[in-house]
Structures are given as C-alpha cells and as structure tokens.
Design a protein around this motif. Structure first.
Motif, mmCIF file in Angstrom:
data_model
loop_
_atom_site.group_PDB
_atom_site.id
_atom_site.type_symbol
_atom_site.label_atom_id
_atom_site.label_comp_id
_atom_site.label_asym_id
_atom_site.label_seq_id
_atom_site.Cartn_x
_atom_site.Cartn_y
_atom_site.Cartn_z
ATOM 1 N N ARG A 4 0.830 -1.191 0.000
ATOM 2 C CA ARG A 4 0.000 0.000 0.000
ATOM 3 C C ARG A 4 0.880 1.262 0.000
ATOM 4 O O ARG A 4 0.706 2.155 -0.818
ATOM 5 N N LEU A 30 1.510 3.968 -3.026
ATOM 6 C CA LEU A 30 1.211 5.391 -2.804
ATOM 7 C C LEU A 30 2.395 6.248 -3.248
ATOM 8 O O LEU A 30 2.244 7.200 -4.019
ATOM 9 N N SER A 52 2.841 6.155 -6.968
ATOM 10 C CA SER A 52 1.805 6.921 -7.660
ATOM 11 C C SER A 52 2.145 8.412 -7.655
ATOM 12 O O SER A 52 1.972 9.101 -8.661
ATOM 13 N N TRP A 80 2.940 10.492 -10.969
ATOM 14 C CA TRP A 80 2.137 11.679 -11.258
ATOM 15 C C TRP A 80 3.036 12.877 -11.541
ATOM 16 O O TRP A 80 2.790 13.661 -12.446
ATOM 17 N N TYR A 126 0.169 15.892 -4.066
ATOM 18 C CA TYR A 126 -0.294 14.682 -3.388
ATOM 19 C C TYR A 126 0.551 14.355 -2.160
ATOM 20 O O TYR A 126 0.512 13.232 -1.667
ATOM 21 N N SER A 136 -0.562 12.286 0.801
ATOM 22 C CA SER A 136 -0.748 10.834 0.695
ATOM 23 C C SER A 136 0.434 10.080 1.267
ATOM 24 O O SER A 136 0.315 8.944 1.681
ATOM 25 N N ALA A 188 -1.881 -0.875 -10.564
ATOM 26 C CA ALA A 188 -2.499 0.418 -10.868
ATOM 27 C C ALA A 188 -3.442 0.287 -12.063
ATOM 28 O O ALA A 188 -4.551 0.830 -12.056
ATOM 29 N N ILE A 209 -6.545 -1.229 -10.924
ATOM 30 C CA ILE A 209 -7.367 -0.266 -10.175
ATOM 31 C C ILE A 209 -8.136 0.623 -11.148
ATOM 32 O O ILE A 209 -9.300 0.947 -10.927
ATOM 33 N N ILE A 255 -15.240 1.286 -8.021
ATOM 34 C CA ILE A 255 -15.518 1.030 -6.592
ATOM 35 C C ILE A 255 -17.000 1.172 -6.255
ATOM 36 O O ILE A 255 -17.486 0.564 -5.333
ATOM 37 N N MET A 308 -3.464 5.067 -10.723
ATOM 38 C CA MET A 308 -2.726 5.676 -9.612
ATOM 39 C C MET A 308 -3.493 6.868 -9.051
ATOM 40 O O MET A 308 -3.536 7.078 -7.848
ATOM 41 N N ASN A 309 -4.101 7.608 -9.956
ATOM 42 C CA ASN A 309 -4.890 8.758 -9.536
ATOM 43 C C ASN A 309 -6.065 8.314 -8.667
ATOM 44 O O ASN A 309 -6.331 8.879 -7.600
ATOM 45 N N LYS A 310 -6.726 7.259 -9.111
ATOM 46 C CA LYS A 310 -7.851 6.726 -8.335
ATOM 47 C C LYS A 310 -7.366 6.229 -6.978
ATOM 48 O O LYS A 310 -8.003 6.458 -5.955
ATOM 49 N N PHE A 311 -6.236 5.561 -7.000
ATOM 50 C CA PHE A 311 -5.687 4.997 -5.764
ATOM 51 C C PHE A 311 -5.305 6.101 -4.788
ATOM 52 O O PHE A 311 -5.602 6.020 -3.594
ATOM 53 N N LEU A 312 -4.676 7.160 -5.307
ATOM 54 C CA LEU A 312 -4.249 8.255 -4.441
ATOM 55 C C LEU A 312 -5.448 8.940 -3.787
ATOM 56 O O LEU A 312 -5.378 9.348 -2.633
ATOM 57 N N ASN A 342 -8.194 7.575 -3.034
ATOM 58 C CA ASN A 342 -8.939 6.680 -2.160
ATOM 59 C C ASN A 342 -8.152 5.408 -1.850
ATOM 60 O O ASN A 342 -8.568 4.319 -2.216
ATOM 61 N N PRO A 343 -7.035 5.548 -1.160
ATOM 62 C CA PRO A 343 -6.113 4.411 -1.050
ATOM 63 C C PRO A 343 -6.670 3.181 -0.340
ATOM 64 O O PRO A 343 -6.152 2.091 -0.530
ATOM 65 N N ASP A 344 -7.709 3.361 0.461
ATOM 66 C CA ASP A 344 -8.158 2.195 1.216
ATOM 67 C C ASP A 344 -9.353 1.487 0.594
ATOM 68 O O ASP A 344 -9.940 0.598 1.194
ATOM 69 N N SER A 345 -9.696 1.920 -0.620
ATOM 70 C CA SER A 345 -10.878 1.317 -1.235
ATOM 71 C C SER A 345 -10.550 0.182 -2.184
ATOM 72 O O SER A 345 -11.439 -0.393 -2.793
ATOM 73 N N TYR A 346 -9.279 -0.089 -2.348
ATOM 74 C CA TYR A 346 -8.926 -1.105 -3.345
ATOM 75 C C TYR A 346 -8.171 -2.255 -2.703
ATOM 76 O O TYR A 346 -7.414 -2.074 -1.754
#
Lengths: 172, 388
Positions: free
Chosen positions: A75, A79, A82, A86, A117, A120, A161, A164, A169, B247-251, B253-257
């Motif tokens: 995780r 982060l 990412s 970016w 960011y 994060s 990624a 994702i 979601i 990565m954008n989505k993850f950043l 909302n990091p805990d949703s995936y």
C-alpha cells in the motif's frame, strides 16, 4: 499412507524458499528465477501445500501472494510510486523511461515534498520504504541509500495500478 | 490557353484567399457562391484559371490538383486513411476486373495506364497518411499539446481504433485485401507480357508490373513502420494512461482497493549461513526507531568469588594441622566474603579430596550455618601427608 524415503528438490532450494517467503521478488535476470521457472509445477505445489500461499510467475518476475500476510508495504509503496509517477507525468516525461532510469533518494523526496499529493505520503518513511523495497528486490541500490534503479518487479505495481483503473468502486 | 505562370502568380498574390477556399472545401466538401463572394476574389477569374469549378447544383469545388497542392504546401494531411483506402480498394479492384476481361488492345492499354496511375496515387496517399499517423502518435507521446492524461488516453485509443485497426485489416492477406489485388494485377501484367509480341503493349505491361511490385514493397515497408513504430507507441501511451488513471484513483482513495498481499518476513528464527539476511531485515525494521535503551547495572566481576585450588591448597597446608576442616572452610570464606553462601562453601570444600593432605574423619558432627543453608557436617581433621 506409503512411506516417503527422501526429499528431492531443485538446487538452491533453501535460498529460493527463504527469499520468496520473505516477500522477495525473483527477477528474470537472476539464476534463482530460472531454477523456479524450470520447476514451476513443483514450486507452485510446494508453496501451496507447505505454506498455503500462491506462487505467481510472470515473464519478468516471480513472487508470493499470501492471504495471511498483513503487510502494509504494498500500500505504502504504491502510494509513493503513484505520487512519483504523477510528478513525472506533470513534467511531461515518459513513465516507462523514467522507471528505467537511475534516481536518487533525495530527488524522490524532493518530488514528494513538492507534489500536490504529498499528504498521501505523510506517514511514509521514504528511506525505510526504499530499504524494504531493496530487500524485496524491487529496487537495486547503485550507491547504498543514495541512488537506485527499479528492477522489473516494479511492473507488479504498475499492473496493480492498471487493475485499479478498471475497477469501479461504486459497483463493488 | 492561360499561361501557367500567370495562374501560379495569381495564386501566390492571393494565397490567403486561396487558402480560405481550401479550408472551406476541406470543411464542407463544397463552397457556396456567397462564401466565394465574401472572399473578395472574382469568381470569373477563379473559374477562368480553373482553380474552382462550378458544380451542377450551383456550388463550387476546388479542383483536385490545387487542393492537393495547397494541402501539400500546408502539410495539412488529415488522417483519412480507412475511407481513402476503401475508395482505392474499390477503384483498383474495379479496374483490375475490367483489365482482366478486356481483350481489345486499346481498352487494355487504357485500363493498364489507369491502374498504374491509381495505384501511384494510392501509394502516395498511404505514405503521407502513415507519416502523419506517426507524427500524431509522437505528438501524443511527447504531449506537445499538453493534453491531460484522460485526453491523451482517449486520443491514443481513438487513433488505434479508427485508423490502425482498419488499416491492418486492409493490409492483411484476405481474399480481397488491398495487397491481394495488387498482387493479382502483377500476375495479370505478367501473364499478358508473355502472351504479347507488340512492343508498345509489352512496355506498358512491364511498367504496370514494375509499378505494382514497387507499391507492394512500399506497403510492406509502411506496414512495418506501422507495426514497429505506431502500434507499440500507441499501446504504450494507452497503458501509461491506464497506469496513471489507476494511480490517480488509488491516491484519492487508497483504502478502497484490494491490493496484492505480498509475503512478509517470516517469524521463524533459524540460524544459518543466511542469518545475515535475517539480521539485515530486523535491523532495517528498527533502523529509525528511537527508543530509550536501559542498561542494567552489572555486577562488579572483581567481587565475585572464584575457586582457585592452588591458592586455597597453599593456605590450607600453611595452617596444618586443622582440627575442623569445615570450620576452616567457613572461616576462610568469611574473611573474603561478607556473606557465605552454599555455592562457594561447597566449592572450597572440594579441597578435602586433595591427595596432598591426610584426612581423618571423626564421629563428631556439627552444624554450619550458611546464608542460604545449614549443613550438618562431620568434624574432619586434616594433617600433613605422611611421606611413605
């Protein structure tokens, strides 16, 4: 049950076992990768039956997925990655080329610091996470704790990624 | 006939207006009279110089040669490949069918020449478009238009879908793909060549064969460019954009995936030649942890009593004879230690087994009170060893 006489395994078995269980990636440029790859059926069964974990193999790396693990490394590393990606994108750089280049830890820290960011990565100790990434063979230090290059194991995170990007979601 | 220099000169002088006509033609496919009037060039002159031609529905059209010239000058090729190729596909296969079924000499010559002309046009169109496609792809790659990642992804996938895939379909070896028609024309030209004794006809069909075989080679070359350069570039752009999108989505909302759970350090401790790794792992884990380290006061080693047989044997011998050995042990220890415990007492008592002394056990017993124990010890008399 019939009696088993002895245990036959490929060479450097202990090293393979210890590395993979410790969460190390074996990359395709390593001898260990070839040994596991040549004996993939054995190793898949070995890990599944001995440790109830899944051995994953791609053309570039081999690693272990464990549902019992509670690591936070993936995780935090994703982060950090990412944020860096970016920033590369904002600078108009090609991601793949950048991930192939040598970088310094200070340059990464600087990028994170200046990123929109940066929050994060608030709780991430960058030095520490890079050391763990090194132990997991995701980066290789060129100069210890100063500069590094990503190994092909980075692609596991890039694929995550991508995955994702496909997940909605709201539907989950 | 109007002198060509005059026409060219007119175009140079009025280039901006001609360019506007070109743009209108490009956008609508025709130009209305009102539009032409607004441009402030005399319609009659434009018609006289054959820059535009009047259509049957009273609209105007820029003539192909001028359109192509301006397009070439402005390097303003649009990516129109699939439609263009479809157009050539039908015209070439039409001409090929006509050539195949024609047995009249003049007709054959006409079809052969048209085929050569048409395929040359196709070739230059294809090359121009592929060059444009490569440029566009490189632009996206270098992000010269400062597109954001979503736009970039959209652009890359639209180029792939709209241009690359149809082109590949046209190029592949299907029964009636462009390549197959081009090969069929070459076969037909070859066939005719061997059945002719007319020099002129031979020359024409040799030319047709050579033109078509040249085009075939070009197509392979262009196709190679597409496969080698554009396709992977587009694929990479698309992938890169997907990665960034993820990565954008993850950043945000990091805990949703759900992330892959990697194996972690195992807790099993086993010492081996690889213990260095374990040590490294553990060390790294604590590397930056600042903790108070409490060091216990250690006992002063010099205060510890150590049994040295030679030293105590010497003492014992010097004090001989001793009436009560265990009493002597206690007294000796008491001199050195504040508290006499059983451990040093028993250790020192071992002297009783030494061969250099004479030991006589009596029937008397006595209590010896140690700090942690009371011993019921016999009274032992020690004397000098009698020499035999």
């Amino acid at each position: 049950m019939s009696k088993i006489d002895g245990f036959n395994c490929p060479p450097r078995h202990y090293e393979i076992l210890k590395g993979l269980l410790n969460g190390r990636f074996l990359t395709h440029d390593e001898v260990l990768y070839n040994i596991v790859s040549d004996n993939i059926i054995f190793y898949k069964e070995f890990f599944e039956k001995s440790y109830k974990v899944d051995l994953e193999k791609t053309a570039e790396y081999i690693y272990i997925l464990s549902e019992y693990s509670n690591e936070t490394f993936s995780r935090n590393f994703l982060l950090l990655l990412s944020v860096i990606a970016w920033e590369f994108n904002i600078e108009g750089k090609n991601l793949y080329e950048e991930f192939d280049k040598k970088h310094t830890i200070n340059e990464i820290k600087e990028k994170v610091k200046n990123s929109s960011y940066k929050n994060s990565c608030r709780n991430i100790d960058i030095d520490k996470i890079f050391r763990e990434a090194r132990n997991r063979n995701i980066i290789k230090y060129i100069e210890e704790n100063v500069s590094f290059k990503f190994t092909s194991a980075i692609n596991m995170f890039l694929n995550t990624a991508k995955h994702i990007a496909e997940v909605d979601i709201n539907k989950e | 006939m109007i002198k060509p220099e005059r026409i060219l000169n007119y175009i140079v002088t009025n280039f901006e207006e001609i360019r506007t006509i070109y743009s209108l033609e490009k956008e609508y496919g025709y130009i209305t009279e009102e539009q032409l009037i607004a441009i402030s060039l005399k319609i009659d002159t434009l018609l006289d110089y054959s820059i535009v031609e009047e259509m049957i529905n009273e609209t105007f059209k820029m003539r192909d040669i001028w359109y192509a010239l301006i397009e070439g000058l402005l390097d303003d090729y649009s990516l129109d490949m699939p439609e263009q190729i479809a157009k050539y596909h039908s015209s070439l296969s039409d001409l090929y069918q006509k050539l195949k079924s024609s047995s009249i000499k003049n007709e054959s010559i006409k079809y052969a020449e048209s085929l050569a002309k048409e395929v040359t046009k196709f070739e230059s169109q294809l090359k121009r478009n592929i060059r444009k496609l490569i440029e566009e792809t490189r632009d996206i790659k270098a992000n010269t238009n400062k597109l954001n990642y979503i736009e970039k992804m959209k652009r890359a996938s639209s180029i792939t879908k709209v241009y690359l895939e149809p082109l590949n379909i046209i190029m592949k070896r299907d029964a009636d793909s462009m390549l197959v028609i081009i090969q069929k024309v070459q076969e037909e030209a070859n066939l005719r060549l061997y059945n002719l004794d007319d020099d002129n006809m031979q020359r024409i069909f040799t030319k047709l064969h050579n033109t078509f075989s040249g085009v075939e080679k070009e197509i392979y070359n262009e196709n190679r460019l597409l496969i080698n350069e554009v396709a992977p570039l587009l694929e990479r752009i698309r992938m890169e954009s997907e990665i960034l999108a993820g990565m954008n989505k993850f950043l945000s909302n990091p805990d949703s995936y759900e992330l892959p759970m990697l194996s972690s350090r195992t807790n099993t401790v086993f010492y081996s030649t690889k213990a260095k790794w374990d040590a490294q792992d553990i060390w790294d884990g604590y590397y930056d942890t600042l903790e108070d380290v409490i060091i216990n006061d250690s006992e002063d080693i010099s205060q510890q009593w150590i049994y040295r047989e030679d030293k105590y044997l010497k003492q014992l011998i010097e004090n001989l004879p001793i009436e009560n050995f265990y009493q002597w042990v206690f007294a000796t220890l008491e001199q050195e230690l504040d508290i006499v415990e059983s451990k040093p007492f028993l250790q020192l008592s071992k002297l009783v087994f030494n061969k250099n002394i004479e030991v006589n056990y009596t029937s008397q017993r006595m209590d010896i009170r140690l700090e942690d124990l009371t011993l019921d010890a016999p009274v032992v008399i020690i004397e000098r060893k009698k020499h035999e």
